[in-house]
Design a protein around this motif. Structure first.
Motif, PDB file in Angstrom:
ATOM      1  N   LYS A 193      17.233  -4.757  -8.700  1.00  0.00           N
ATOM      2  CA  LYS A 193      17.554  -3.639  -7.804  1.00  0.00           C
ATOM      3  C   LYS A 193      18.854  -2.926  -8.186  1.00  0.00           C
ATOM      4  O   LYS A 193      19.199  -1.911  -7.579  1.00  0.00           O
ATOM      5  CB  LYS A 193      17.633  -4.140  -6.351  1.00  0.00           C
ATOM      6  CG  LYS A 193      16.280  -4.553  -5.792  1.00  0.00           C
ATOM      7  CD  LYS A 193      16.352  -4.939  -4.336  1.00  0.00           C
ATOM      8  CE  LYS A 193      17.174  -6.176  -4.104  1.00  0.00           C
ATOM      9  NZ  LYS A 193      16.647  -7.368  -4.802  1.00  0.00           N
ATOM     10  N   GLU A 217      16.263  -2.520   5.242  1.00  0.00           N
ATOM     11  CA  GLU A 217      16.273  -1.433   4.262  1.00  0.00           C
ATOM     12  C   GLU A 217      17.032  -1.862   3.015  1.00  0.00           C
ATOM     13  O   GLU A 217      17.854  -2.784   3.045  1.00  0.00           O
ATOM     14  CB  GLU A 217      16.897  -0.166   4.838  1.00  0.00           C
ATOM     15  CG  GLU A 217      18.389  -0.287   5.128  1.00  0.00           C
ATOM     16  CD  GLU A 217      19.025   1.032   5.553  1.00  0.00           C
ATOM     17  OE1 GLU A 217      18.736   2.046   4.890  1.00  0.00           O
ATOM     18  OE2 GLU A 217      19.788   1.026   6.529  1.00  0.00           O
ATOM     19  N   GLU A 242       0.820  -1.213   0.000  1.00  0.00           N
ATOM     20  CA  GLU A 242       0.000   0.000   0.000  1.00  0.00           C
ATOM     21  C   GLU A 242       0.856   1.266   0.000  1.00  0.00           C
ATOM     22  O   GLU A 242       0.453   2.302  -0.516  1.00  0.00           O
ATOM     23  CB  GLU A 242      -0.943   0.004   1.202  1.00  0.00           C
ATOM     24  CG  GLU A 242      -2.074  -0.999   1.070  1.00  0.00           C
ATOM     25  CD  GLU A 242      -3.001  -1.031   2.277  1.00  0.00           C
ATOM     26  OE1 GLU A 242      -4.064  -1.657   2.189  1.00  0.00           O
ATOM     27  OE2 GLU A 242      -2.657  -0.418   3.310  1.00  0.00           O
ATOM     28  N   GLN A 243       2.060   1.163   0.537  1.00  0.00           N
ATOM     29  CA  GLN A 243       2.976   2.305   0.544  1.00  0.00           C
ATOM     30  C   GLN A 243       3.724   2.458  -0.781  1.00  0.00           C
ATOM     31  O   GLN A 243       4.134   3.563  -1.138  1.00  0.00           O
ATOM     32  CB  GLN A 243       4.003   2.154   1.665  1.00  0.00           C
ATOM     33  CG  GLN A 243       3.425   2.150   3.068  1.00  0.00           C
ATOM     34  CD  GLN A 243       4.504   1.877   4.098  1.00  0.00           C
ATOM     35  OE1 GLN A 243       5.407   2.686   4.318  1.00  0.00           O
ATOM     36  NE2 GLN A 243       4.425   0.722   4.737  1.00  0.00           N
ATOM     37  N   ASP A 244       3.902   1.349  -1.511  1.00  0.00           N
ATOM     38  CA  ASP A 244       4.778   1.377  -2.683  1.00  0.00           C
ATOM     39  C   ASP A 244       4.394   0.247  -3.628  1.00  0.00           C
ATOM     40  O   ASP A 244       5.037  -0.796  -3.669  1.00  0.00           O
ATOM     41  CB  ASP A 244       6.239   1.236  -2.227  1.00  0.00           C
ATOM     42  CG  ASP A 244       7.237   1.216  -3.370  1.00  0.00           C
ATOM     43  OD1 ASP A 244       6.890   1.692  -4.469  1.00  0.00           O
ATOM     44  OD2 ASP A 244       8.358   0.724  -3.155  1.00  0.00           O
ATOM     45  N   GLU A 245       3.341   0.472  -4.414  1.00  0.00           N
ATOM     46  CA  GLU A 245       2.780  -0.600  -5.242  1.00  0.00           C
ATOM     47  C   GLU A 245       3.762  -1.130  -6.272  1.00  0.00           C
ATOM     48  O   GLU A 245       3.844  -2.338  -6.506  1.00  0.00           O
ATOM     49  CB  GLU A 245       1.519  -0.089  -5.956  1.00  0.00           C
ATOM     50  CG  GLU A 245       0.863  -1.142  -6.832  1.00  0.00           C
ATOM     51  CD  GLU A 245      -0.356  -0.628  -7.567  1.00  0.00           C
ATOM     52  OE1 GLU A 245      -0.971  -1.404  -8.316  1.00  0.00           O
ATOM     53  OE2 GLU A 245      -0.691   0.577  -7.404  1.00  0.00           O
ATOM     54  N   THR A 246       4.519  -0.250  -6.916  1.00  0.00           N
ATOM     55  CA  THR A 246       5.370  -0.663  -8.035  1.00  0.00           C
ATOM     56  C   THR A 246       6.856  -0.688  -7.688  1.00  0.00           C
ATOM     57  O   THR A 246       7.712  -0.578  -8.560  1.00  0.00           O
ATOM     58  CB  THR A 246       5.144   0.244  -9.260  1.00  0.00           C
ATOM     59  OG1 THR A 246       5.432   1.598  -8.895  1.00  0.00           O
ATOM     60  CG2 THR A 246       3.714   0.145  -9.746  1.00  0.00           C
ATOM     61  N   GLU A 247       7.157  -0.880  -6.420  1.00  0.00           N
ATOM     62  CA  GLU A 247       8.526  -1.101  -5.953  1.00  0.00           C
ATOM     63  C   GLU A 247       9.494   0.001  -6.353  1.00  0.00           C
ATOM     64  O   GLU A 247      10.560  -0.256  -6.939  1.00  0.00           O
ATOM     65  CB  GLU A 247       9.035  -2.468  -6.437  1.00  0.00           C
ATOM     66  CG  GLU A 247      10.215  -2.986  -5.617  1.00  0.00           C
ATOM     67  CD  GLU A 247      10.573  -4.429  -5.943  1.00  0.00           C
ATOM     68  OE1 GLU A 247      11.674  -4.650  -6.455  1.00  0.00           O
ATOM     69  OE2 GLU A 247       9.741  -5.316  -5.678  1.00  0.00           O
ATOM     70  N   GLN A 248       9.130   1.218  -6.035  1.00  0.00           N
ATOM     71  CA  GLN A 248      10.034   2.343  -6.269  1.00  0.00           C
ATOM     72  C   GLN A 248      10.985   2.553  -5.099  1.00  0.00           C
ATOM     73  O   GLN A 248      12.058   3.112  -5.251  1.00  0.00           O
ATOM     74  CB  GLN A 248       9.230   3.624  -6.513  1.00  0.00           C
ATOM     75  CG  GLN A 248       8.272   3.534  -7.688  1.00  0.00           C
ATOM     76  CD  GLN A 248       8.979   3.176  -8.979  1.00  0.00           C
ATOM     77  OE1 GLN A 248       9.931   3.838  -9.387  1.00  0.00           O
ATOM     78  NE2 GLN A 248       8.519   2.120  -9.636  1.00  0.00           N
ATOM     79  N   ASN A 249      10.574   2.107  -3.908  1.00  0.00           N
ATOM     80  CA  ASN A 249      11.441   2.268  -2.737  1.00  0.00           C
ATOM     81  C   ASN A 249      11.196   1.167  -1.716  1.00  0.00           C
ATOM     82  O   ASN A 249      11.773   0.099  -1.815  1.00  0.00           O
ATOM     83  CB  ASN A 249      11.280   3.674  -2.132  1.00  0.00           C
ATOM     84  CG  ASN A 249       9.822   4.105  -2.020  1.00  0.00           C
ATOM     85  OD1 ASN A 249       9.069   3.565  -1.223  1.00  0.00           O
ATOM     86  ND2 ASN A 249       9.404   5.063  -2.840  1.00  0.00           N
ATOM     87  N   ILE A 250      10.287   1.398  -0.732  1.00  0.00           N
ATOM     88  CA  ILE A 250      10.200   0.507   0.425  1.00  0.00           C
ATOM     89  C   ILE A 250       9.794  -0.925   0.069  1.00  0.00           C
ATOM     90  O   ILE A 250      10.197  -1.877   0.739  1.00  0.00           O
ATOM     91  CB  ILE A 250       9.247   1.081   1.505  1.00  0.00           C
ATOM     92  CG1 ILE A 250       9.359   0.259   2.791  1.00  0.00           C
ATOM     93  CG2 ILE A 250       7.818   1.150   0.988  1.00  0.00           C
ATOM     94  CD1 ILE A 250       8.571   0.812   3.951  1.00  0.00           C
ATOM     95  N   ARG A 251       9.012  -1.118  -0.996  1.00  0.00           N
ATOM     96  CA  ARG A 251       8.564  -2.475  -1.310  1.00  0.00           C
ATOM     97  C   ARG A 251       9.732  -3.426  -1.552  1.00  0.00           C
ATOM     98  O   ARG A 251       9.600  -4.644  -1.345  1.00  0.00           O
ATOM     99  CB  ARG A 251       7.628  -2.460  -2.528  1.00  0.00           C
ATOM    100  CG  ARG A 251       7.128  -3.858  -2.880  1.00  0.00           C
ATOM    101  CD  ARG A 251       6.019  -3.881  -3.903  1.00  0.00           C
ATOM    102  NE  ARG A 251       5.683  -5.256  -4.235  1.00  0.00           N
ATOM    103  CZ  ARG A 251       4.640  -5.632  -4.953  1.00  0.00           C
ATOM    104  NH1 ARG A 251       3.809  -4.725  -5.431  1.00  0.00           N
ATOM    105  NH2 ARG A 251       4.411  -6.912  -5.208  1.00  0.00           N
TER     106      ARG A 251
END
Length: 365
Positions: free
Chosen positions: A323, A341, A230-239
């Protein structure tokens, strides 16, 4: 029946956990489409295909099935084409819904086919393995493997719903169940010390397939993953923290050949390697590494890499990881139990020490 909700605006969807396969009204409510194609494999079809297909046919829907070969080595574009063959040969429209009935491989390929067919059609996940129930069915990552890299071809495609029935785990081979548990352990390490402790305390009950406790485990993992997505659907950062151990693990799978090591087995070894590197960097202490090793070993999972691997073969595959940015390797590292992280701030010499240590240890064992 427990219900979680993944909140992604117009792409939001429910996750049902309970007696889904025997809940015909839930199946019909979820699949309100008049055209449906069920995608499964040769192992799952004899067990559950008719259970899903019967109420849909009885409701007068146009229903077709695609039965694919079973195994990670078949997670390819050629196999996905078999889904397109049926869709096109039987004139399914863009109002069709695809149903992914099986494990992570089936879910990934079905979702990818749904993302691509007529530029996007609906699909529903009905995962039947532990790995798919706690991880791959939630979050909308779909795709296939390439000989040079795992999951490098794909799309983000959220399902309409996820129907999880823990009773399907009763028919899952022990090796597959154990492999799926690697992702469960990973969730505790990256997001919840309490969840990790629950796993430590209830391990024997979990592996005895107590359905009540299994439902708690599945819900716990889905809740952790839901919050991250929910915070990062398309894995730009936290996902990307959900990929703890995966850069090492994907290197193992790619180098050894898809299917020779199960995904969960490779991830288990990868999580241990990431923990080792995190300790060498002073992020965590050796006591936490040992807790992760102990839970992993007790779950019947490998804590070492294949003896065929070398530091060079690891690095060659790791630099093809998603990544990697501008030629810079980024890894998921552990800060404490329940915290991780993604970073490129690590001493590459210490990474070399970790790789050398595990490769030497594997050859010696």
């Amino acid at each position: 029946m427990k219900t979680l909700h993944v909140d992604l605006a117009e792409r939001s969807y429910p996750i049902y956990i309970g007696e889904c396969l025997s809940h015909e009204s839930l199946i019909l409510e979820t699949l309100s489409h008049q055209e449906i194609v069920i995608v499964t494999n040769e192992t799952v079809a004899p067990l559950y295909l008719d259970v899903i297909k019967r109420p849909l046919v009885n409701a007068g829907k146009k229903v077709a099935q695609v039965i694919l070969p079973d195994g990670e080595k078949y997670k390819t574009l050629d196999t996905v084409n078999k889904i397109f063959d049926v869709l096109l040969a039987e004139n399914f429209s863009r109002h069709v819904a695809l149903v992914a009935l099986g494990g992570g491989v089936i879910g990934d390929m079905t979702g990818f086919a749904a993302a691509a067919y007529q530029r996007g059609v609906d699909f529903v996940q009905i995962p039947t393995t532990l790995l798919s129930q706690v991880d791959s069915s939630v979050g909308g990552k779909t795709g296939v493997n390439h000989p040079l890299g795992k999951n490098m071809i794909g799309a983000f495609k959220q399902p309409l719903a996820v129907l999880i029935d823990p009773s399907t785990l009763k028919t899952l081979p022990e090796k597959e169940f154990s492999a799926g548990f690697a992702e469960v352990i990973k969730h505790g390490v990256i997001q919840s010390a309490e969840y990790f402790e629950f796993l430590e305390q209830n391990l024997s009950t979990i592996f005895n397939l107590d359905l009540t406790v299994l439902a708690e485990v599945i819900a716990g993992s889905c809740e952790i993953k839901r919050k991250v997505i929910e915070q990062d659907e398309t894995e730009q950062n936290i996902r990307a923290i959900l990929n703890l151990g995966h850069t090492f693990g994907h290197a193992i799978e790619t180098t050894m050949g898809y299917g020779n090591w199960l995904h969960g087995q490779a991830v288990a070894a990868g999580v241990i390697m990431a923990a080792d590197l995190s300790a060498r960097l002073g992020r965590i202490d050796s006591a936490l590494v040992q807790r992760i090793v102990a839970l992993t070993q007790a779950s019947g999972l490998p804590v070492n890499c294949p003896s065929e691997m070398t530091p060079d073969s690891f690095l060659a595959a790791m630099y093809r990881d998603k990544k990697v940015q501008s030629g810079t390797l980024r890894l998921v590292l552990i800060n404490s139990l329940g915290s991780a992280e993604v970073t490129d701030q690590f001493d590459s010499a210490l990474l070399g020490e970790t790789l050398e240590h595990f490769c030497q240890q594997a050859k010696a064992s």
